[in-house]
Design a protein around this motif. Sequence first.
Motif, PDB file in Angstrom:
ATOM      1  N   GLY A 187      35.513  42.022  34.946  1.00 14.83           N
ATOM      2  CA  GLY A 187      35.136  41.203  36.093  1.00 14.83           C
ATOM      3  C   GLY A 187      35.210  41.924  37.424  1.00 14.83           C
ATOM      4  O   GLY A 187      35.258  41.280  38.471  1.00 14.83           O
ATOM      5  N   THR A 201      37.760  44.023  38.200  1.00 13.55           N
ATOM      6  CA  THR A 201      39.165  44.220  38.555  1.00 13.55           C
ATOM      7  C   THR A 201      39.391  45.632  39.084  1.00 13.55           C
ATOM      8  O   THR A 201      38.966  46.610  38.456  1.00 13.55           O
ATOM      9  CB  THR A 201      40.068  43.983  37.329  1.00 13.55           C
ATOM     10  N   SER A 226      37.264  34.766  35.843  1.00  9.61           N
ATOM     11  CA  SER A 226      36.907  35.168  37.207  1.00  9.61           C
ATOM     12  C   SER A 226      37.360  34.118  38.209  1.00  9.61           C
ATOM     13  O   SER A 226      37.903  33.066  37.834  1.00  9.61           O
ATOM     14  CB  SER A 226      35.391  35.379  37.295  1.00  9.61           C
ATOM     15  N   ALA A 227      37.122  34.393  39.491  1.00  7.19           N
ATOM     16  CA  ALA A 227      37.544  33.492  40.560  1.00  7.19           C
ATOM     17  C   ALA A 227      36.952  32.103  40.356  1.00  7.19           C
ATOM     18  O   ALA A 227      35.770  31.953  40.033  1.00  7.19           O
ATOM     19  CB  ALA A 227      37.130  34.054  41.914  1.00  7.19           C
ATOM     20  N   TYR A 245      41.372  40.073  37.377  1.00  3.74           N
ATOM     21  CA  TYR A 245      40.694  38.994  36.673  1.00  3.74           C
ATOM     22  C   TYR A 245      41.071  38.930  35.202  1.00  3.74           C
ATOM     23  O   TYR A 245      40.224  38.670  34.350  1.00  3.74           O
ATOM     24  CB  TYR A 245      39.177  39.155  36.799  1.00  3.74           C
ATOM     25  N   SER A 283      40.251  37.366  44.672  1.00  3.84           N
ATOM     26  CA  SER A 283      41.248  38.123  43.912  1.00  3.84           C
ATOM     27  C   SER A 283      40.640  39.449  43.468  1.00  3.84           C
ATOM     28  O   SER A 283      39.420  39.576  43.333  1.00  3.84           O
ATOM     29  CB  SER A 283      41.695  37.326  42.675  1.00  3.84           C
ATOM     30  N   ARG A 319      42.302  30.937  39.221  1.00  2.00           N
ATOM     31  CA  ARG A 319      42.151  32.212  39.927  1.00  2.00           C
ATOM     32  C   ARG A 319      41.526  31.962  41.299  1.00  2.00           C
ATOM     33  O   ARG A 319      40.451  31.370  41.398  1.00  2.00           O
ATOM     34  CB  ARG A 319      41.248  33.141  39.117  1.00  2.00           C
TER      35      ARG A 319
END
Length: 368
Positions: free
Chosen positions: A265, A267, A203-204, A351, A348, A344
Amino acid sequence: MKIINFIGVFFATTAIAQSGNVGINTSTPDPSAILHIENFTGTPAVATATVSGGAVTGVTLTNGGSGYTSPPTVNFYAGGSIVNGGTKARATATVSGGVVTGITINNGGTGYTSAPTVTVSGGNKGLLFPNLNIANLSSTTSPVASPANGLIGYNGGSNTNNKTLHFFNGTTSQWQSTIDAEDTPKVAYLDFTGSLSLLDNVSAGGSSLLIVNPPAISGVSNINGFKIMLNTLSGGYSLILPQGNYLVEVNLNLNSPPESPAGQGGTAPLTGSSYYLMGYFIDFYNDGYNNSTNTFTPVINSRKEVPIVSMLNTNHLATWSYYYSVPANADASIIGGLRMMLGRMQNSTFYDLVNVMPTGSYIKISKL
């Protein structure tokens, strides 16, 4: 053989002329000779190489030699690397008490089919050119009367012309300066090697080591003291640079395959499209490196972010520029060890896995 014959002719000439003051490999040339050649006065070191998977994986020092006043140059000859379209291995030597005490492989190279010959070449002398006062580049009377075409001398006089080697061009009847080493751009190019997949289900804010495989150093790299070292603290490889200021440019050719499993995540593509925001960051860690003890000291990082909009299975280029400063230190062994983490970026919308494609991915370092 031709070079040996040429030198032989030169020596025959010196016996007659008995004048001049030029030396090769000597800081005090014989004033009675036009050309004075003196070999390395110590005992050359001896080493052997081992090869695995087409790369040089080890160097065994069998004799440290003697008489070294500075680290000698380590070269690898034969073994098939260049002939087979590969790259030449590179290594550096360490010296203590005039003896070579170790050889470190900086790049194992590629394409070796047999163990190459290792040569350890060094010297404690230099090449001395005539020291001239070339105040007027168009003068054919001073400092040399009717200079011969191709005559070479060093402009060391009190004048405004470049303090560098000059040669006389008989066609233009002028002295011309050669390349001034101080003005030559100092750069290093590194190509990524091998396959590298990162950020799987990350993840971010998550990140992974970027330089995991030893990069290939281009032959045009000319930053004195630059090398690649395995970082014993974090793993991966660090860029070792002497004290000074640098511009580091990182260019990554990236590609993200479809996520697995789907929806990882959160996405999701951007609204109403098949594109994703695949944002990335690089954390640049300005670690300290002790060139004498081969030890790293971790320091705080600096983060650079780059937003990228792309589709799945589509190459996308991400670029970063970073100003890297290695502060001055009274101890010349305390230099810089730059390492990088790819991560990341916040916000975003993808993920999952990203592949760093070796083709098109590289690092350029410019000394400022």
